[in-house]
Motif scaffolding. Structure first.
Motif, PDB file in Angstrom:
ATOM      1  N   ASP A 211       0.869  -1.182   0.000  1.00 22.59           N
ATOM      2  CA  ASP A 211       0.000   0.000   0.000  1.00 22.59           C
ATOM      3  C   ASP A 211       0.910   1.237   0.000  1.00 22.59           C
ATOM      4  O   ASP A 211       2.009   1.179   0.543  1.00 22.59           O
ATOM      5  CB  ASP A 211      -0.816  -0.091   1.311  1.00 22.59           C
ATOM      6  CG  ASP A 211      -1.796   1.030   1.508  1.00 22.59           C
ATOM      7  OD1 ASP A 211      -2.176   1.689   0.540  1.00 22.59           O
ATOM      8  OD2 ASP A 211      -2.197   1.235   2.682  1.00 22.59           O
ATOM      9  N   GLY A 225      -5.651   7.239   3.605  1.00 17.75           N
ATOM     10  CA  GLY A 225      -6.193   5.871   3.639  1.00 17.75           C
ATOM     11  C   GLY A 225      -5.412   4.957   2.704  1.00 17.75           C
ATOM     12  O   GLY A 225      -5.493   3.740   2.810  1.00 17.75           O
ATOM     13  N   TYR A 268      -6.659  -9.006   7.858  1.00 17.65           N
ATOM     14  CA  TYR A 268      -5.664  -8.172   7.158  1.00 17.65           C
ATOM     15  C   TYR A 268      -4.580  -7.864   8.173  1.00 17.65           C
ATOM     16  O   TYR A 268      -4.800  -7.164   9.152  1.00 17.65           O
ATOM     17  CB  TYR A 268      -6.396  -6.938   6.656  1.00 17.65           C
ATOM     18  CG  TYR A 268      -5.641  -5.680   6.309  1.00 17.65           C
ATOM     19  CD1 TYR A 268      -4.266  -5.513   6.472  1.00 17.65           C
ATOM     20  CD2 TYR A 268      -6.339  -4.607   5.776  1.00 17.65           C
ATOM     21  CE1 TYR A 268      -3.629  -4.329   6.137  1.00 17.65           C
ATOM     22  CE2 TYR A 268      -5.712  -3.414   5.444  1.00 17.65           C
ATOM     23  CZ  TYR A 268      -4.361  -3.292   5.628  1.00 17.65           C
ATOM     24  OH  TYR A 268      -3.735  -2.124   5.306  1.00 17.65           O
ATOM     25  N   ASN A 284      -6.430  -5.593  10.817  1.00 20.83           N
ATOM     26  CA  ASN A 284      -7.701  -5.016  10.399  1.00 20.83           C
ATOM     27  C   ASN A 284      -8.635  -6.178  10.098  1.00 20.83           C
ATOM     28  O   ASN A 284      -8.177  -7.246   9.674  1.00 20.83           O
ATOM     29  CB  ASN A 284      -7.526  -4.137   9.155  1.00 20.83           C
ATOM     30  CG  ASN A 284      -6.674  -2.919   9.451  1.00 20.83           C
ATOM     31  OD1 ASN A 284      -6.926  -2.194  10.408  1.00 20.83           O
ATOM     32  ND2 ASN A 284      -5.645  -2.707   8.665  1.00 20.83           N
ATOM     33  N   ARG A 286     -11.076  -6.477   7.905  1.00 25.77           N
ATOM     34  CA  ARG A 286     -11.767  -6.193   6.637  1.00 25.77           C
ATOM     35  C   ARG A 286     -10.705  -6.188   5.547  1.00 25.77           C
ATOM     36  O   ARG A 286      -9.506  -6.248   5.846  1.00 25.77           O
ATOM     37  CB  ARG A 286     -12.378  -4.797   6.742  1.00 25.77           C
ATOM     38  CG  ARG A 286     -11.269  -3.828   7.191  1.00 25.77           C
ATOM     39  CD  ARG A 286     -11.632  -2.405   7.314  1.00 25.77           C
ATOM     40  NE  ARG A 286     -10.537  -1.667   7.932  1.00 25.77           N
ATOM     41  CZ  ARG A 286      -9.465  -1.225   7.314  1.00 25.77           C
ATOM     42  NH1 ARG A 286      -9.312  -1.446   6.016  1.00 25.77           N
ATOM     43  NH2 ARG A 286      -8.509  -0.572   7.956  1.00 25.77           N
ATOM     44  N   GLY A 288      -8.394  -4.260   2.892  1.00 19.88           N
ATOM     45  CA  GLY A 288      -7.849  -2.904   2.832  1.00 19.88           C
ATOM     46  C   GLY A 288      -8.408  -2.165   1.628  1.00 19.88           C
ATOM     47  O   GLY A 288      -8.893  -2.781   0.680  1.00 19.88           O
ATOM     48  N   ASP A 289      -8.332  -0.870   1.661  1.00 20.93           N
ATOM     49  CA  ASP A 289      -8.741  -0.033   0.540  1.00 20.93           C
ATOM     50  C   ASP A 289      -7.593   0.940   0.299  1.00 20.93           C
ATOM     51  O   ASP A 289      -7.312   1.741   1.203  1.00 20.93           O
ATOM     52  CB  ASP A 289     -10.030   0.713   0.920  1.00 20.93           C
ATOM     53  CG  ASP A 289     -10.621   1.483  -0.247  1.00 20.93           C
ATOM     54  OD1 ASP A 289      -9.872   1.773  -1.181  1.00 20.93           O
ATOM     55  OD2 ASP A 289     -11.823   1.801  -0.204  1.00 20.93           O
ATOM     56  N   PRO A 290      -6.837   0.860  -0.761  1.00 23.68           N
ATOM     57  CA  PRO A 290      -7.121   0.257  -2.064  1.00 23.68           C
ATOM     58  C   PRO A 290      -6.591  -1.160  -2.273  1.00 23.68           C
ATOM     59  O   PRO A 290      -6.635  -1.662  -3.399  1.00 23.68           O
ATOM     60  CB  PRO A 290      -6.406   1.207  -3.029  1.00 23.68           C
ATOM     61  CG  PRO A 290      -5.176   1.638  -2.286  1.00 23.68           C
ATOM     62  CD  PRO A 290      -5.598   1.707  -0.832  1.00 23.68           C
ATOM     63  N   GLU A 291      -6.112  -1.861  -1.240  1.00 20.97           N
ATOM     64  CA  GLU A 291      -5.568  -3.204  -1.455  1.00 20.97           C
ATOM     65  C   GLU A 291      -6.612  -4.142  -2.086  1.00 20.97           C
ATOM     66  O   GLU A 291      -6.287  -4.974  -2.935  1.00 20.97           O
ATOM     67  CB  GLU A 291      -5.101  -3.819  -0.123  1.00 20.97           C
ATOM     68  CG  GLU A 291      -3.848  -3.167   0.462  1.00 20.97           C
ATOM     69  CD  GLU A 291      -4.178  -2.151   1.536  1.00 20.97           C
ATOM     70  OE1 GLU A 291      -5.183  -1.421   1.370  1.00 20.97           O
ATOM     71  OE2 GLU A 291      -3.438  -2.069   2.537  1.00 20.97           O
TER      72      GLU A 291
HETATM   73  N1  GLY Z   1      -5.100   0.958   2.953  1.00 25.44           N
HETATM   74  C1  GLY Z   1      -5.088   0.828   4.343  1.00 25.44           C
HETATM   75  C2  GLY Z   1      -6.343   0.363   4.954  1.00 25.44           C
HETATM   76  O1  GLY Z   1      -7.284  -0.011   4.289  1.00 25.44           O
HETATM   77  O2  GLY Z   1      -6.426   0.359   6.186  1.00 25.44           O
END
Ligand code: GLY
Ligand code: AMP
Length: 418
Positions: A211, A225, A268, A284, A286, A288-291
């Motif tokens: 990321d 993020g 995650y 985490n 959930r 990841g975003d943008p993963e």
């Molecule tokens: N890209 C980091 C997150 O989703 O926490």
């Protein structure tokens, strides 16, 4: 199957895109969704943290399966409420979500399960924290205990900064503030995001992603993020992956089961690889975003089978097919993000991207006004490209962006340069 996705980011658009490709999916719904998701799912505006409203919606629309994207509804127990009504749901319980929603829980958990992580102390009193800081070596890391939308972690380079941040957390100025502060050793090394799926008893590896957290090129500027991603992560050879699975993931899944809070969902792991040894920085609960966007273009429709196996406790019957390909995501954000930015900016025509194979534009902060797509958030679009190797994915993505001009937006020019 009638499937509902909760969330409105690039993560949820990519999940919707992948799930919609699986023939098991008959109809897709999303709450609240965005302009991109509304092209493939019927979107509704309901509060995703309101358990009663979400359960009522699922009963009314005869939803067979719910996929929860973000952490907030998981931390508040929406998955428990749905499962109590026998609605099949992908996402950990409120108790299991503590792996993300409480840093002190996770650090104590690591200690009990012997999981390698930065040395730490948990403080419930400002006085004791200050006493500790006055003898500490710098830099040290100060963390608010609760969910903080990525804003609860501070790297302090001296005792003044450390004390100021600790006071802010105890005074409730920082998001995620509670009555606890975690102070931990600063780890040097390479960060990697690593994903597994678990049905509570077993787990299967998904993949690693790198990321890009800082706003600007060269890893400069404020934390965001995430401004881009590449999958798989470079600098993550199989011998390190094996250590992660053996020393971090396996004891986590086993201990969560043993404690009576089995982990069902995607886990995650935010890792630091330091001198060839992986350490857990955070969990985490959930994608990841943008993963997620980088993973979905590689895994495609088979993700739905895997999510269902997790919920049915049948992950030992699951198999995944991966091509030897690479993906890259460039986040297109509103100028000013992650600080102040304007919304309502008109997004230039995206048609050029739509005719390209192995190229997807996943929407995040977008909405539709007068039949036009406008920005409605900080991170707005995710250009996601899949290719045989990272270099080709990178060249293709940046070549496409040369012909696309959005005055009110910006993106990093160094995603995939390693
Ligand atoms: N890209 C980091 C997150 O989703 O926490
Ligand atoms: P977290 O929300 O815990 O992932 O922390 C956010 C970011 O802070 C991480 O992605 C790291 O870049 C950094 N960070 C957190 N903890 C540490 C640590 N112990 N050592 C070095 N960097 C850290």
């Amino acid at each position: 199957m009638r499937i509902l996705i909760l969330g409105s980011g690039g993560r949820e658009h990519s999940l919707a895109w992948a799930i919609a490709q699986n023939p098991i999916c008959e109809k897709l719904f999303c709450i609240p969704g965005n302009a991109g998701i509304s092209k493939i799912a019927e979107c509704f505006d309901v509060d995703i943290n309101n358990q009663r409203l979400i359960v009522d919606f699922c009963i009314k629309k005869e939803i067979d399966f719910v996929v929860i994207g973000p952490e907030a509804p998981l931390a508040s127990g929406v998955s428990d409420a749905l499962r109590n009504q026998n609605i099949k749901t992908f996402g950990p319980s409120k108790m299991a979500s503590k792996l993300e929603s409480s840093k002190s829980f996770t650090k104590s958990f690591c200690k009990k399960a012997n999981i390698p992580t930065a040395d730490f102390q948990i403080f419930s009193s400002l006085e004791l924290a200050i006493k500790y800081i006055s003898k500490a070596e710098f830099p040290i890391v100060i963390k608010a205990d609760g969910l903080a939308s990525g804003k609860g972690v501070f790297i302090a380079s001296n005792s003044y900064e450390a004390i100021e941040k600790t006071k802010e957390i105890f005074n409730g100025v920082v998001d995620g503030s509670g009555n606890k502060v975690v102070i931990e050793e600063f780890l040097h090394g390479q960060e990697v995001s690593y994903f597994v799926l678990s049905d509570g008893k077993r787990f299967i590896p998904i993949c690693s992603v790198q990321d890009y957290k800082k706003a600007f090129d060269g890893d400069l500027g404020p934390n965001t993020g995430g401004m881009g991603a590449i999958c798989p992560a470079p600098h993550f050879p199989p011998e390190i992956e094996n250590k992660v699975l053996k020393n971090i993931i396996k004891p986590t899944i086993e201990k969560m089961k043993q404690q009576g809070t089995p982990y069902i969902g995607v886990l995650y792991a935010g890792l630091m690889i330091s001198n060839g040894e992986p350490y857990l920085i955070e969990y985490n609960v959930r994608f990841g975003d943008p993963e997620c966007q980088a993973i979905m273009v590689r895994i495609g429709g088979q993700i739905l089978d895997l999510l269902l196996h997790c919920c049915e406790g049948t992950l030992d019957n699951a198999s995944t097919k991966w091509a030897q390909d690479h993906s890259l995501v460039i986040v297109l954000a509103s100028k000013g993000y992650p600080d102040r930015y304007k919304i309502g900016s008109h997004i230039p025509n995206l048609k050029n991207f739509q005719s390209e194979s192995n190229v997807e534009i996943f929407h995040a902060g977008t909405s539709i006004k007068n039949r036009k797509i406008i920005s409605s958030g900080g991170r707005v679009l995710n250009l996601t490209v899949k290719a045989n190797n990272l270099q080709d994915a990178r060249e293709r993505a940046y070549n496409l962006l040369k012909e696309w001009h959005w005055k009110e937006g910006y993106f990093r020019k160094d995603i995939g340069l390693i």
